[in-house]
Design an enzyme around this catalytic site. Structure first.
Site, PDB file in Angstrom:
ATOM      1  N   HIS A 127      23.581  45.768  22.283  1.00  0.00           N
ATOM      2  CA  HIS A 127      22.888  46.774  23.107  1.00  0.00           C
ATOM      3  C   HIS A 127      21.625  46.242  23.781  1.00  0.00           C
ATOM      4  O   HIS A 127      21.019  46.929  24.590  1.00  0.00           O
ATOM      5  CB  HIS A 127      22.527  47.994  22.254  1.00  0.00           C
ATOM      6  N   SER A 171      36.173  38.625  30.598  1.00  0.00           N
ATOM      7  CA  SER A 171      35.469  38.011  31.722  1.00  0.00           C
ATOM      8  C   SER A 171      36.506  37.488  32.713  1.00  0.00           C
ATOM      9  O   SER A 171      37.606  37.097  32.312  1.00  0.00           O
ATOM     10  CB  SER A 171      34.637  36.851  31.199  1.00  0.00           C
ATOM     11  N   SER A 172      36.125  37.438  33.985  1.00  0.00           N
ATOM     12  CA  SER A 172      37.091  36.975  34.994  1.00  0.00           C
ATOM     13  C   SER A 172      37.406  35.482  34.851  1.00  0.00           C
ATOM     14  O   SER A 172      38.324  34.981  35.489  1.00  0.00           O
ATOM     15  CB  SER A 172      36.573  37.270  36.401  1.00  0.00           C
ATOM     16  N   CYS A 173      36.668  34.764  33.984  1.00  0.00           N
ATOM     17  CA  CYS A 173      36.967  33.334  33.797  1.00  0.00           C
ATOM     18  C   CYS A 173      38.212  33.109  32.946  1.00  0.00           C
ATOM     19  O   CYS A 173      38.623  31.975  32.742  1.00  0.00           O
ATOM     20  CB  CYS A 173      35.786  32.595  33.201  1.00  0.00           C
ATOM     21  N   TYR A 181      34.910  29.444  26.292  1.00  0.00           N
ATOM     22  CA  TYR A 181      34.604  30.876  26.400  1.00  0.00           C
ATOM     23  C   TYR A 181      35.860  31.660  26.803  1.00  0.00           C
ATOM     24  O   TYR A 181      36.158  32.722  26.248  1.00  0.00           O
ATOM     25  CB  TYR A 181      33.504  31.035  27.447  1.00  0.00           C
ATOM     26  N   LYS A 196      37.841  34.712  24.910  1.00  0.00           N
ATOM     27  CA  LYS A 196      38.019  36.029  25.539  1.00  0.00           C
ATOM     28  C   LYS A 196      39.508  36.402  25.631  1.00  0.00           C
ATOM     29  O   LYS A 196      39.875  37.562  25.472  1.00  0.00           O
ATOM     30  CB  LYS A 196      37.356  36.067  26.919  1.00  0.00           C
ATOM     31  N   PRO A 236      35.437  42.094  33.532  1.00  0.00           N
ATOM     32  CA  PRO A 236      34.452  42.199  34.610  1.00  0.00           C
ATOM     33  C   PRO A 236      34.332  40.922  35.434  1.00  0.00           C
ATOM     34  O   PRO A 236      34.536  39.824  34.916  1.00  0.00           O
ATOM     35  CB  PRO A 236      33.140  42.466  33.865  1.00  0.00           C
ATOM     36  N   HIS A 254      23.146  32.547  34.651  1.00  0.00           N
ATOM     37  CA  HIS A 254      24.133  32.554  35.735  1.00  0.00           C
ATOM     38  C   HIS A 254      23.405  32.353  37.074  1.00  0.00           C
ATOM     39  O   HIS A 254      22.175  32.425  37.147  1.00  0.00           O
ATOM     40  CB  HIS A 254      24.888  33.884  35.746  1.00  0.00           C
TER      41      HIS A 254
END
Ligand code: GFB
Length: 311
Positions: A12, A108-110, A137, A141, A164, A180
């Site tokens: 959070h 993640s889009s990766c 990573y 994911k 995302p 990033h």
């Protein structure tokens, strides 16, 4: 999910978790459970089990993760794969054991292959080689997505996964080594402006294309999906993005203009470019009834203001 539901947001204090927290609170959810890293180590299975047994959350946003930009991903690859696998396995398993009604896992889009066709459709998962700078990573994911899928399949849970695109906004990491591109360039252009530097160095060739979404939009999409869609509606996972990309070259020009820096931009091609393009196909998300609202320039402006206040 109703306003009294007990909702646990893991991570959070991070970029995504804090945005989900703000979004839920603004909508009137008031039974939100959070723990700092010091209070609960999510890589520790015993601690996670104890927490779930004691507090019995009904809904879980699994936003906790070890994250970072292109350099952090390739430098600390063992930490990225280990910590993310442990967090996901512990939280997803504890959620199942303790009867969590619904869990949202953030990917993640990766996760997509390096040379997948663009825009990236959900079905391109595991159809080719991954990008090497973030393979560790991405593998973690992908494991998280498949954990949700198999728990749903075998145990009938309602665990949904979202992918995302590149995110930015309040509570971003502005450390130049581990961040990033978006926070890095906001900081670089701002510092160059106030110290009258003649040049700003942008990593890579400037040619890679990325899609950027403000994290408040991302959080709104996550809460919308938790409120309105089941794992059956979504399928294995759904992309969350804006459906538009731009080159790092164009991004650098845009940030430079918003910040009002007047010097020169130079490219350091000794730094990695990463994946040539990452643009999500968001037709599934639109069919589920949600679309992004904030424009890129508005989002950058807001992020810059947040950075100035937080310094
Ligand atoms: O945002 P970024 O680190 O991550 O880099 P990825 C995007 C592009 O911006 C790369 C360039 O081509 C970088 O070389 N870039 C230019 C910079 N200047 C800079 C700078 O000052 N800092 C940074 N960081 N980049 C990450 C993955 O990939 O995306 C993660 O490594 C995750 O796993 C995340 O998926 C969303 O988009 O290349």
């Amino acid at each position: 999910m109703d306003y009294n539901s007990k909702i646990y947001i893991s991570g959070h204090r991070g970029l995504v978790g804090s945005a989900i927290d703000r979004n839920l609170q603004s909508k009137g959810y008031h039974n939100i459970l959070t723990r700092t890293h010091q209070e609960l180590d999510l890589t520790n299975q015993q601690e996670v089990n104890k927490f779930f047994e004691e507090h019995k959350p009904e809904y879980v946003f699994l936003a906790a993760a070890k994250v970072g930009g292109i350099l952090a991903n390739s430098t600390y690859s063992a930490e990225f794969i280990y910590q993310n696998l442990m967090i996901e396995a512990n939280v997803i398993h504890a959620a199942y054991k303790n009867g969590v009604k619904k869990l949202l896992f953030l990917g993640s889009s990766c996760i997509y292959p390096k040379f997948a066709p663009q825009p990236l459709r959900e079905e391109y998962l595991l159809t080719g080689e991954l990008e090497e700078t973030n393979e560790a990573y991405a593998i973690a994911k992908i494991a998280g997505i498949r954990l949700c899928k198999h728990y749903n399949q075998q145990y009938g849970t309602n665990f949904i996964s979202v992918m995302p695109t590149n995110l930015y906004g309040p509570n971003d990491n502005f450390d130049l080594q581990t961040s990033h591109v978006m926070p890095a360039l906001i900081r670089k252009f701002h510092e160059a402006k106030i110290t009258n530097e003649h040049q700003v160095v942008v990593w890579g060739t400037g040619k890679p294309r990325r899609e950027f979404m403000h994290v408040d939009d991302m959080a709104d999409a996550c809460v919308y999906l938790m409120e309105n869609c089941t794992a059956d509606d979504i399928g294995e996972f759904v992309n969350i993005g804006v459906g538009k990309d731009l080159s790092i070259y164009e991004l650098a020009q845009l940030i430079k203009d918003i910040i009002g820096y007047e010097g020169e931009i130079v490219y350091d091609s000794t730094k990695p470019d990463g994946t040539p393009q990452k643009l999500l196909d968001v037709s599934k998300l639109h069919k589920l009834g949600w679309s992004a609202r904030l424009s890129l320039s508005e989002g950058i402006q807001q992020s810059y203001e947040w950075y100035l206040k937080s310094r």
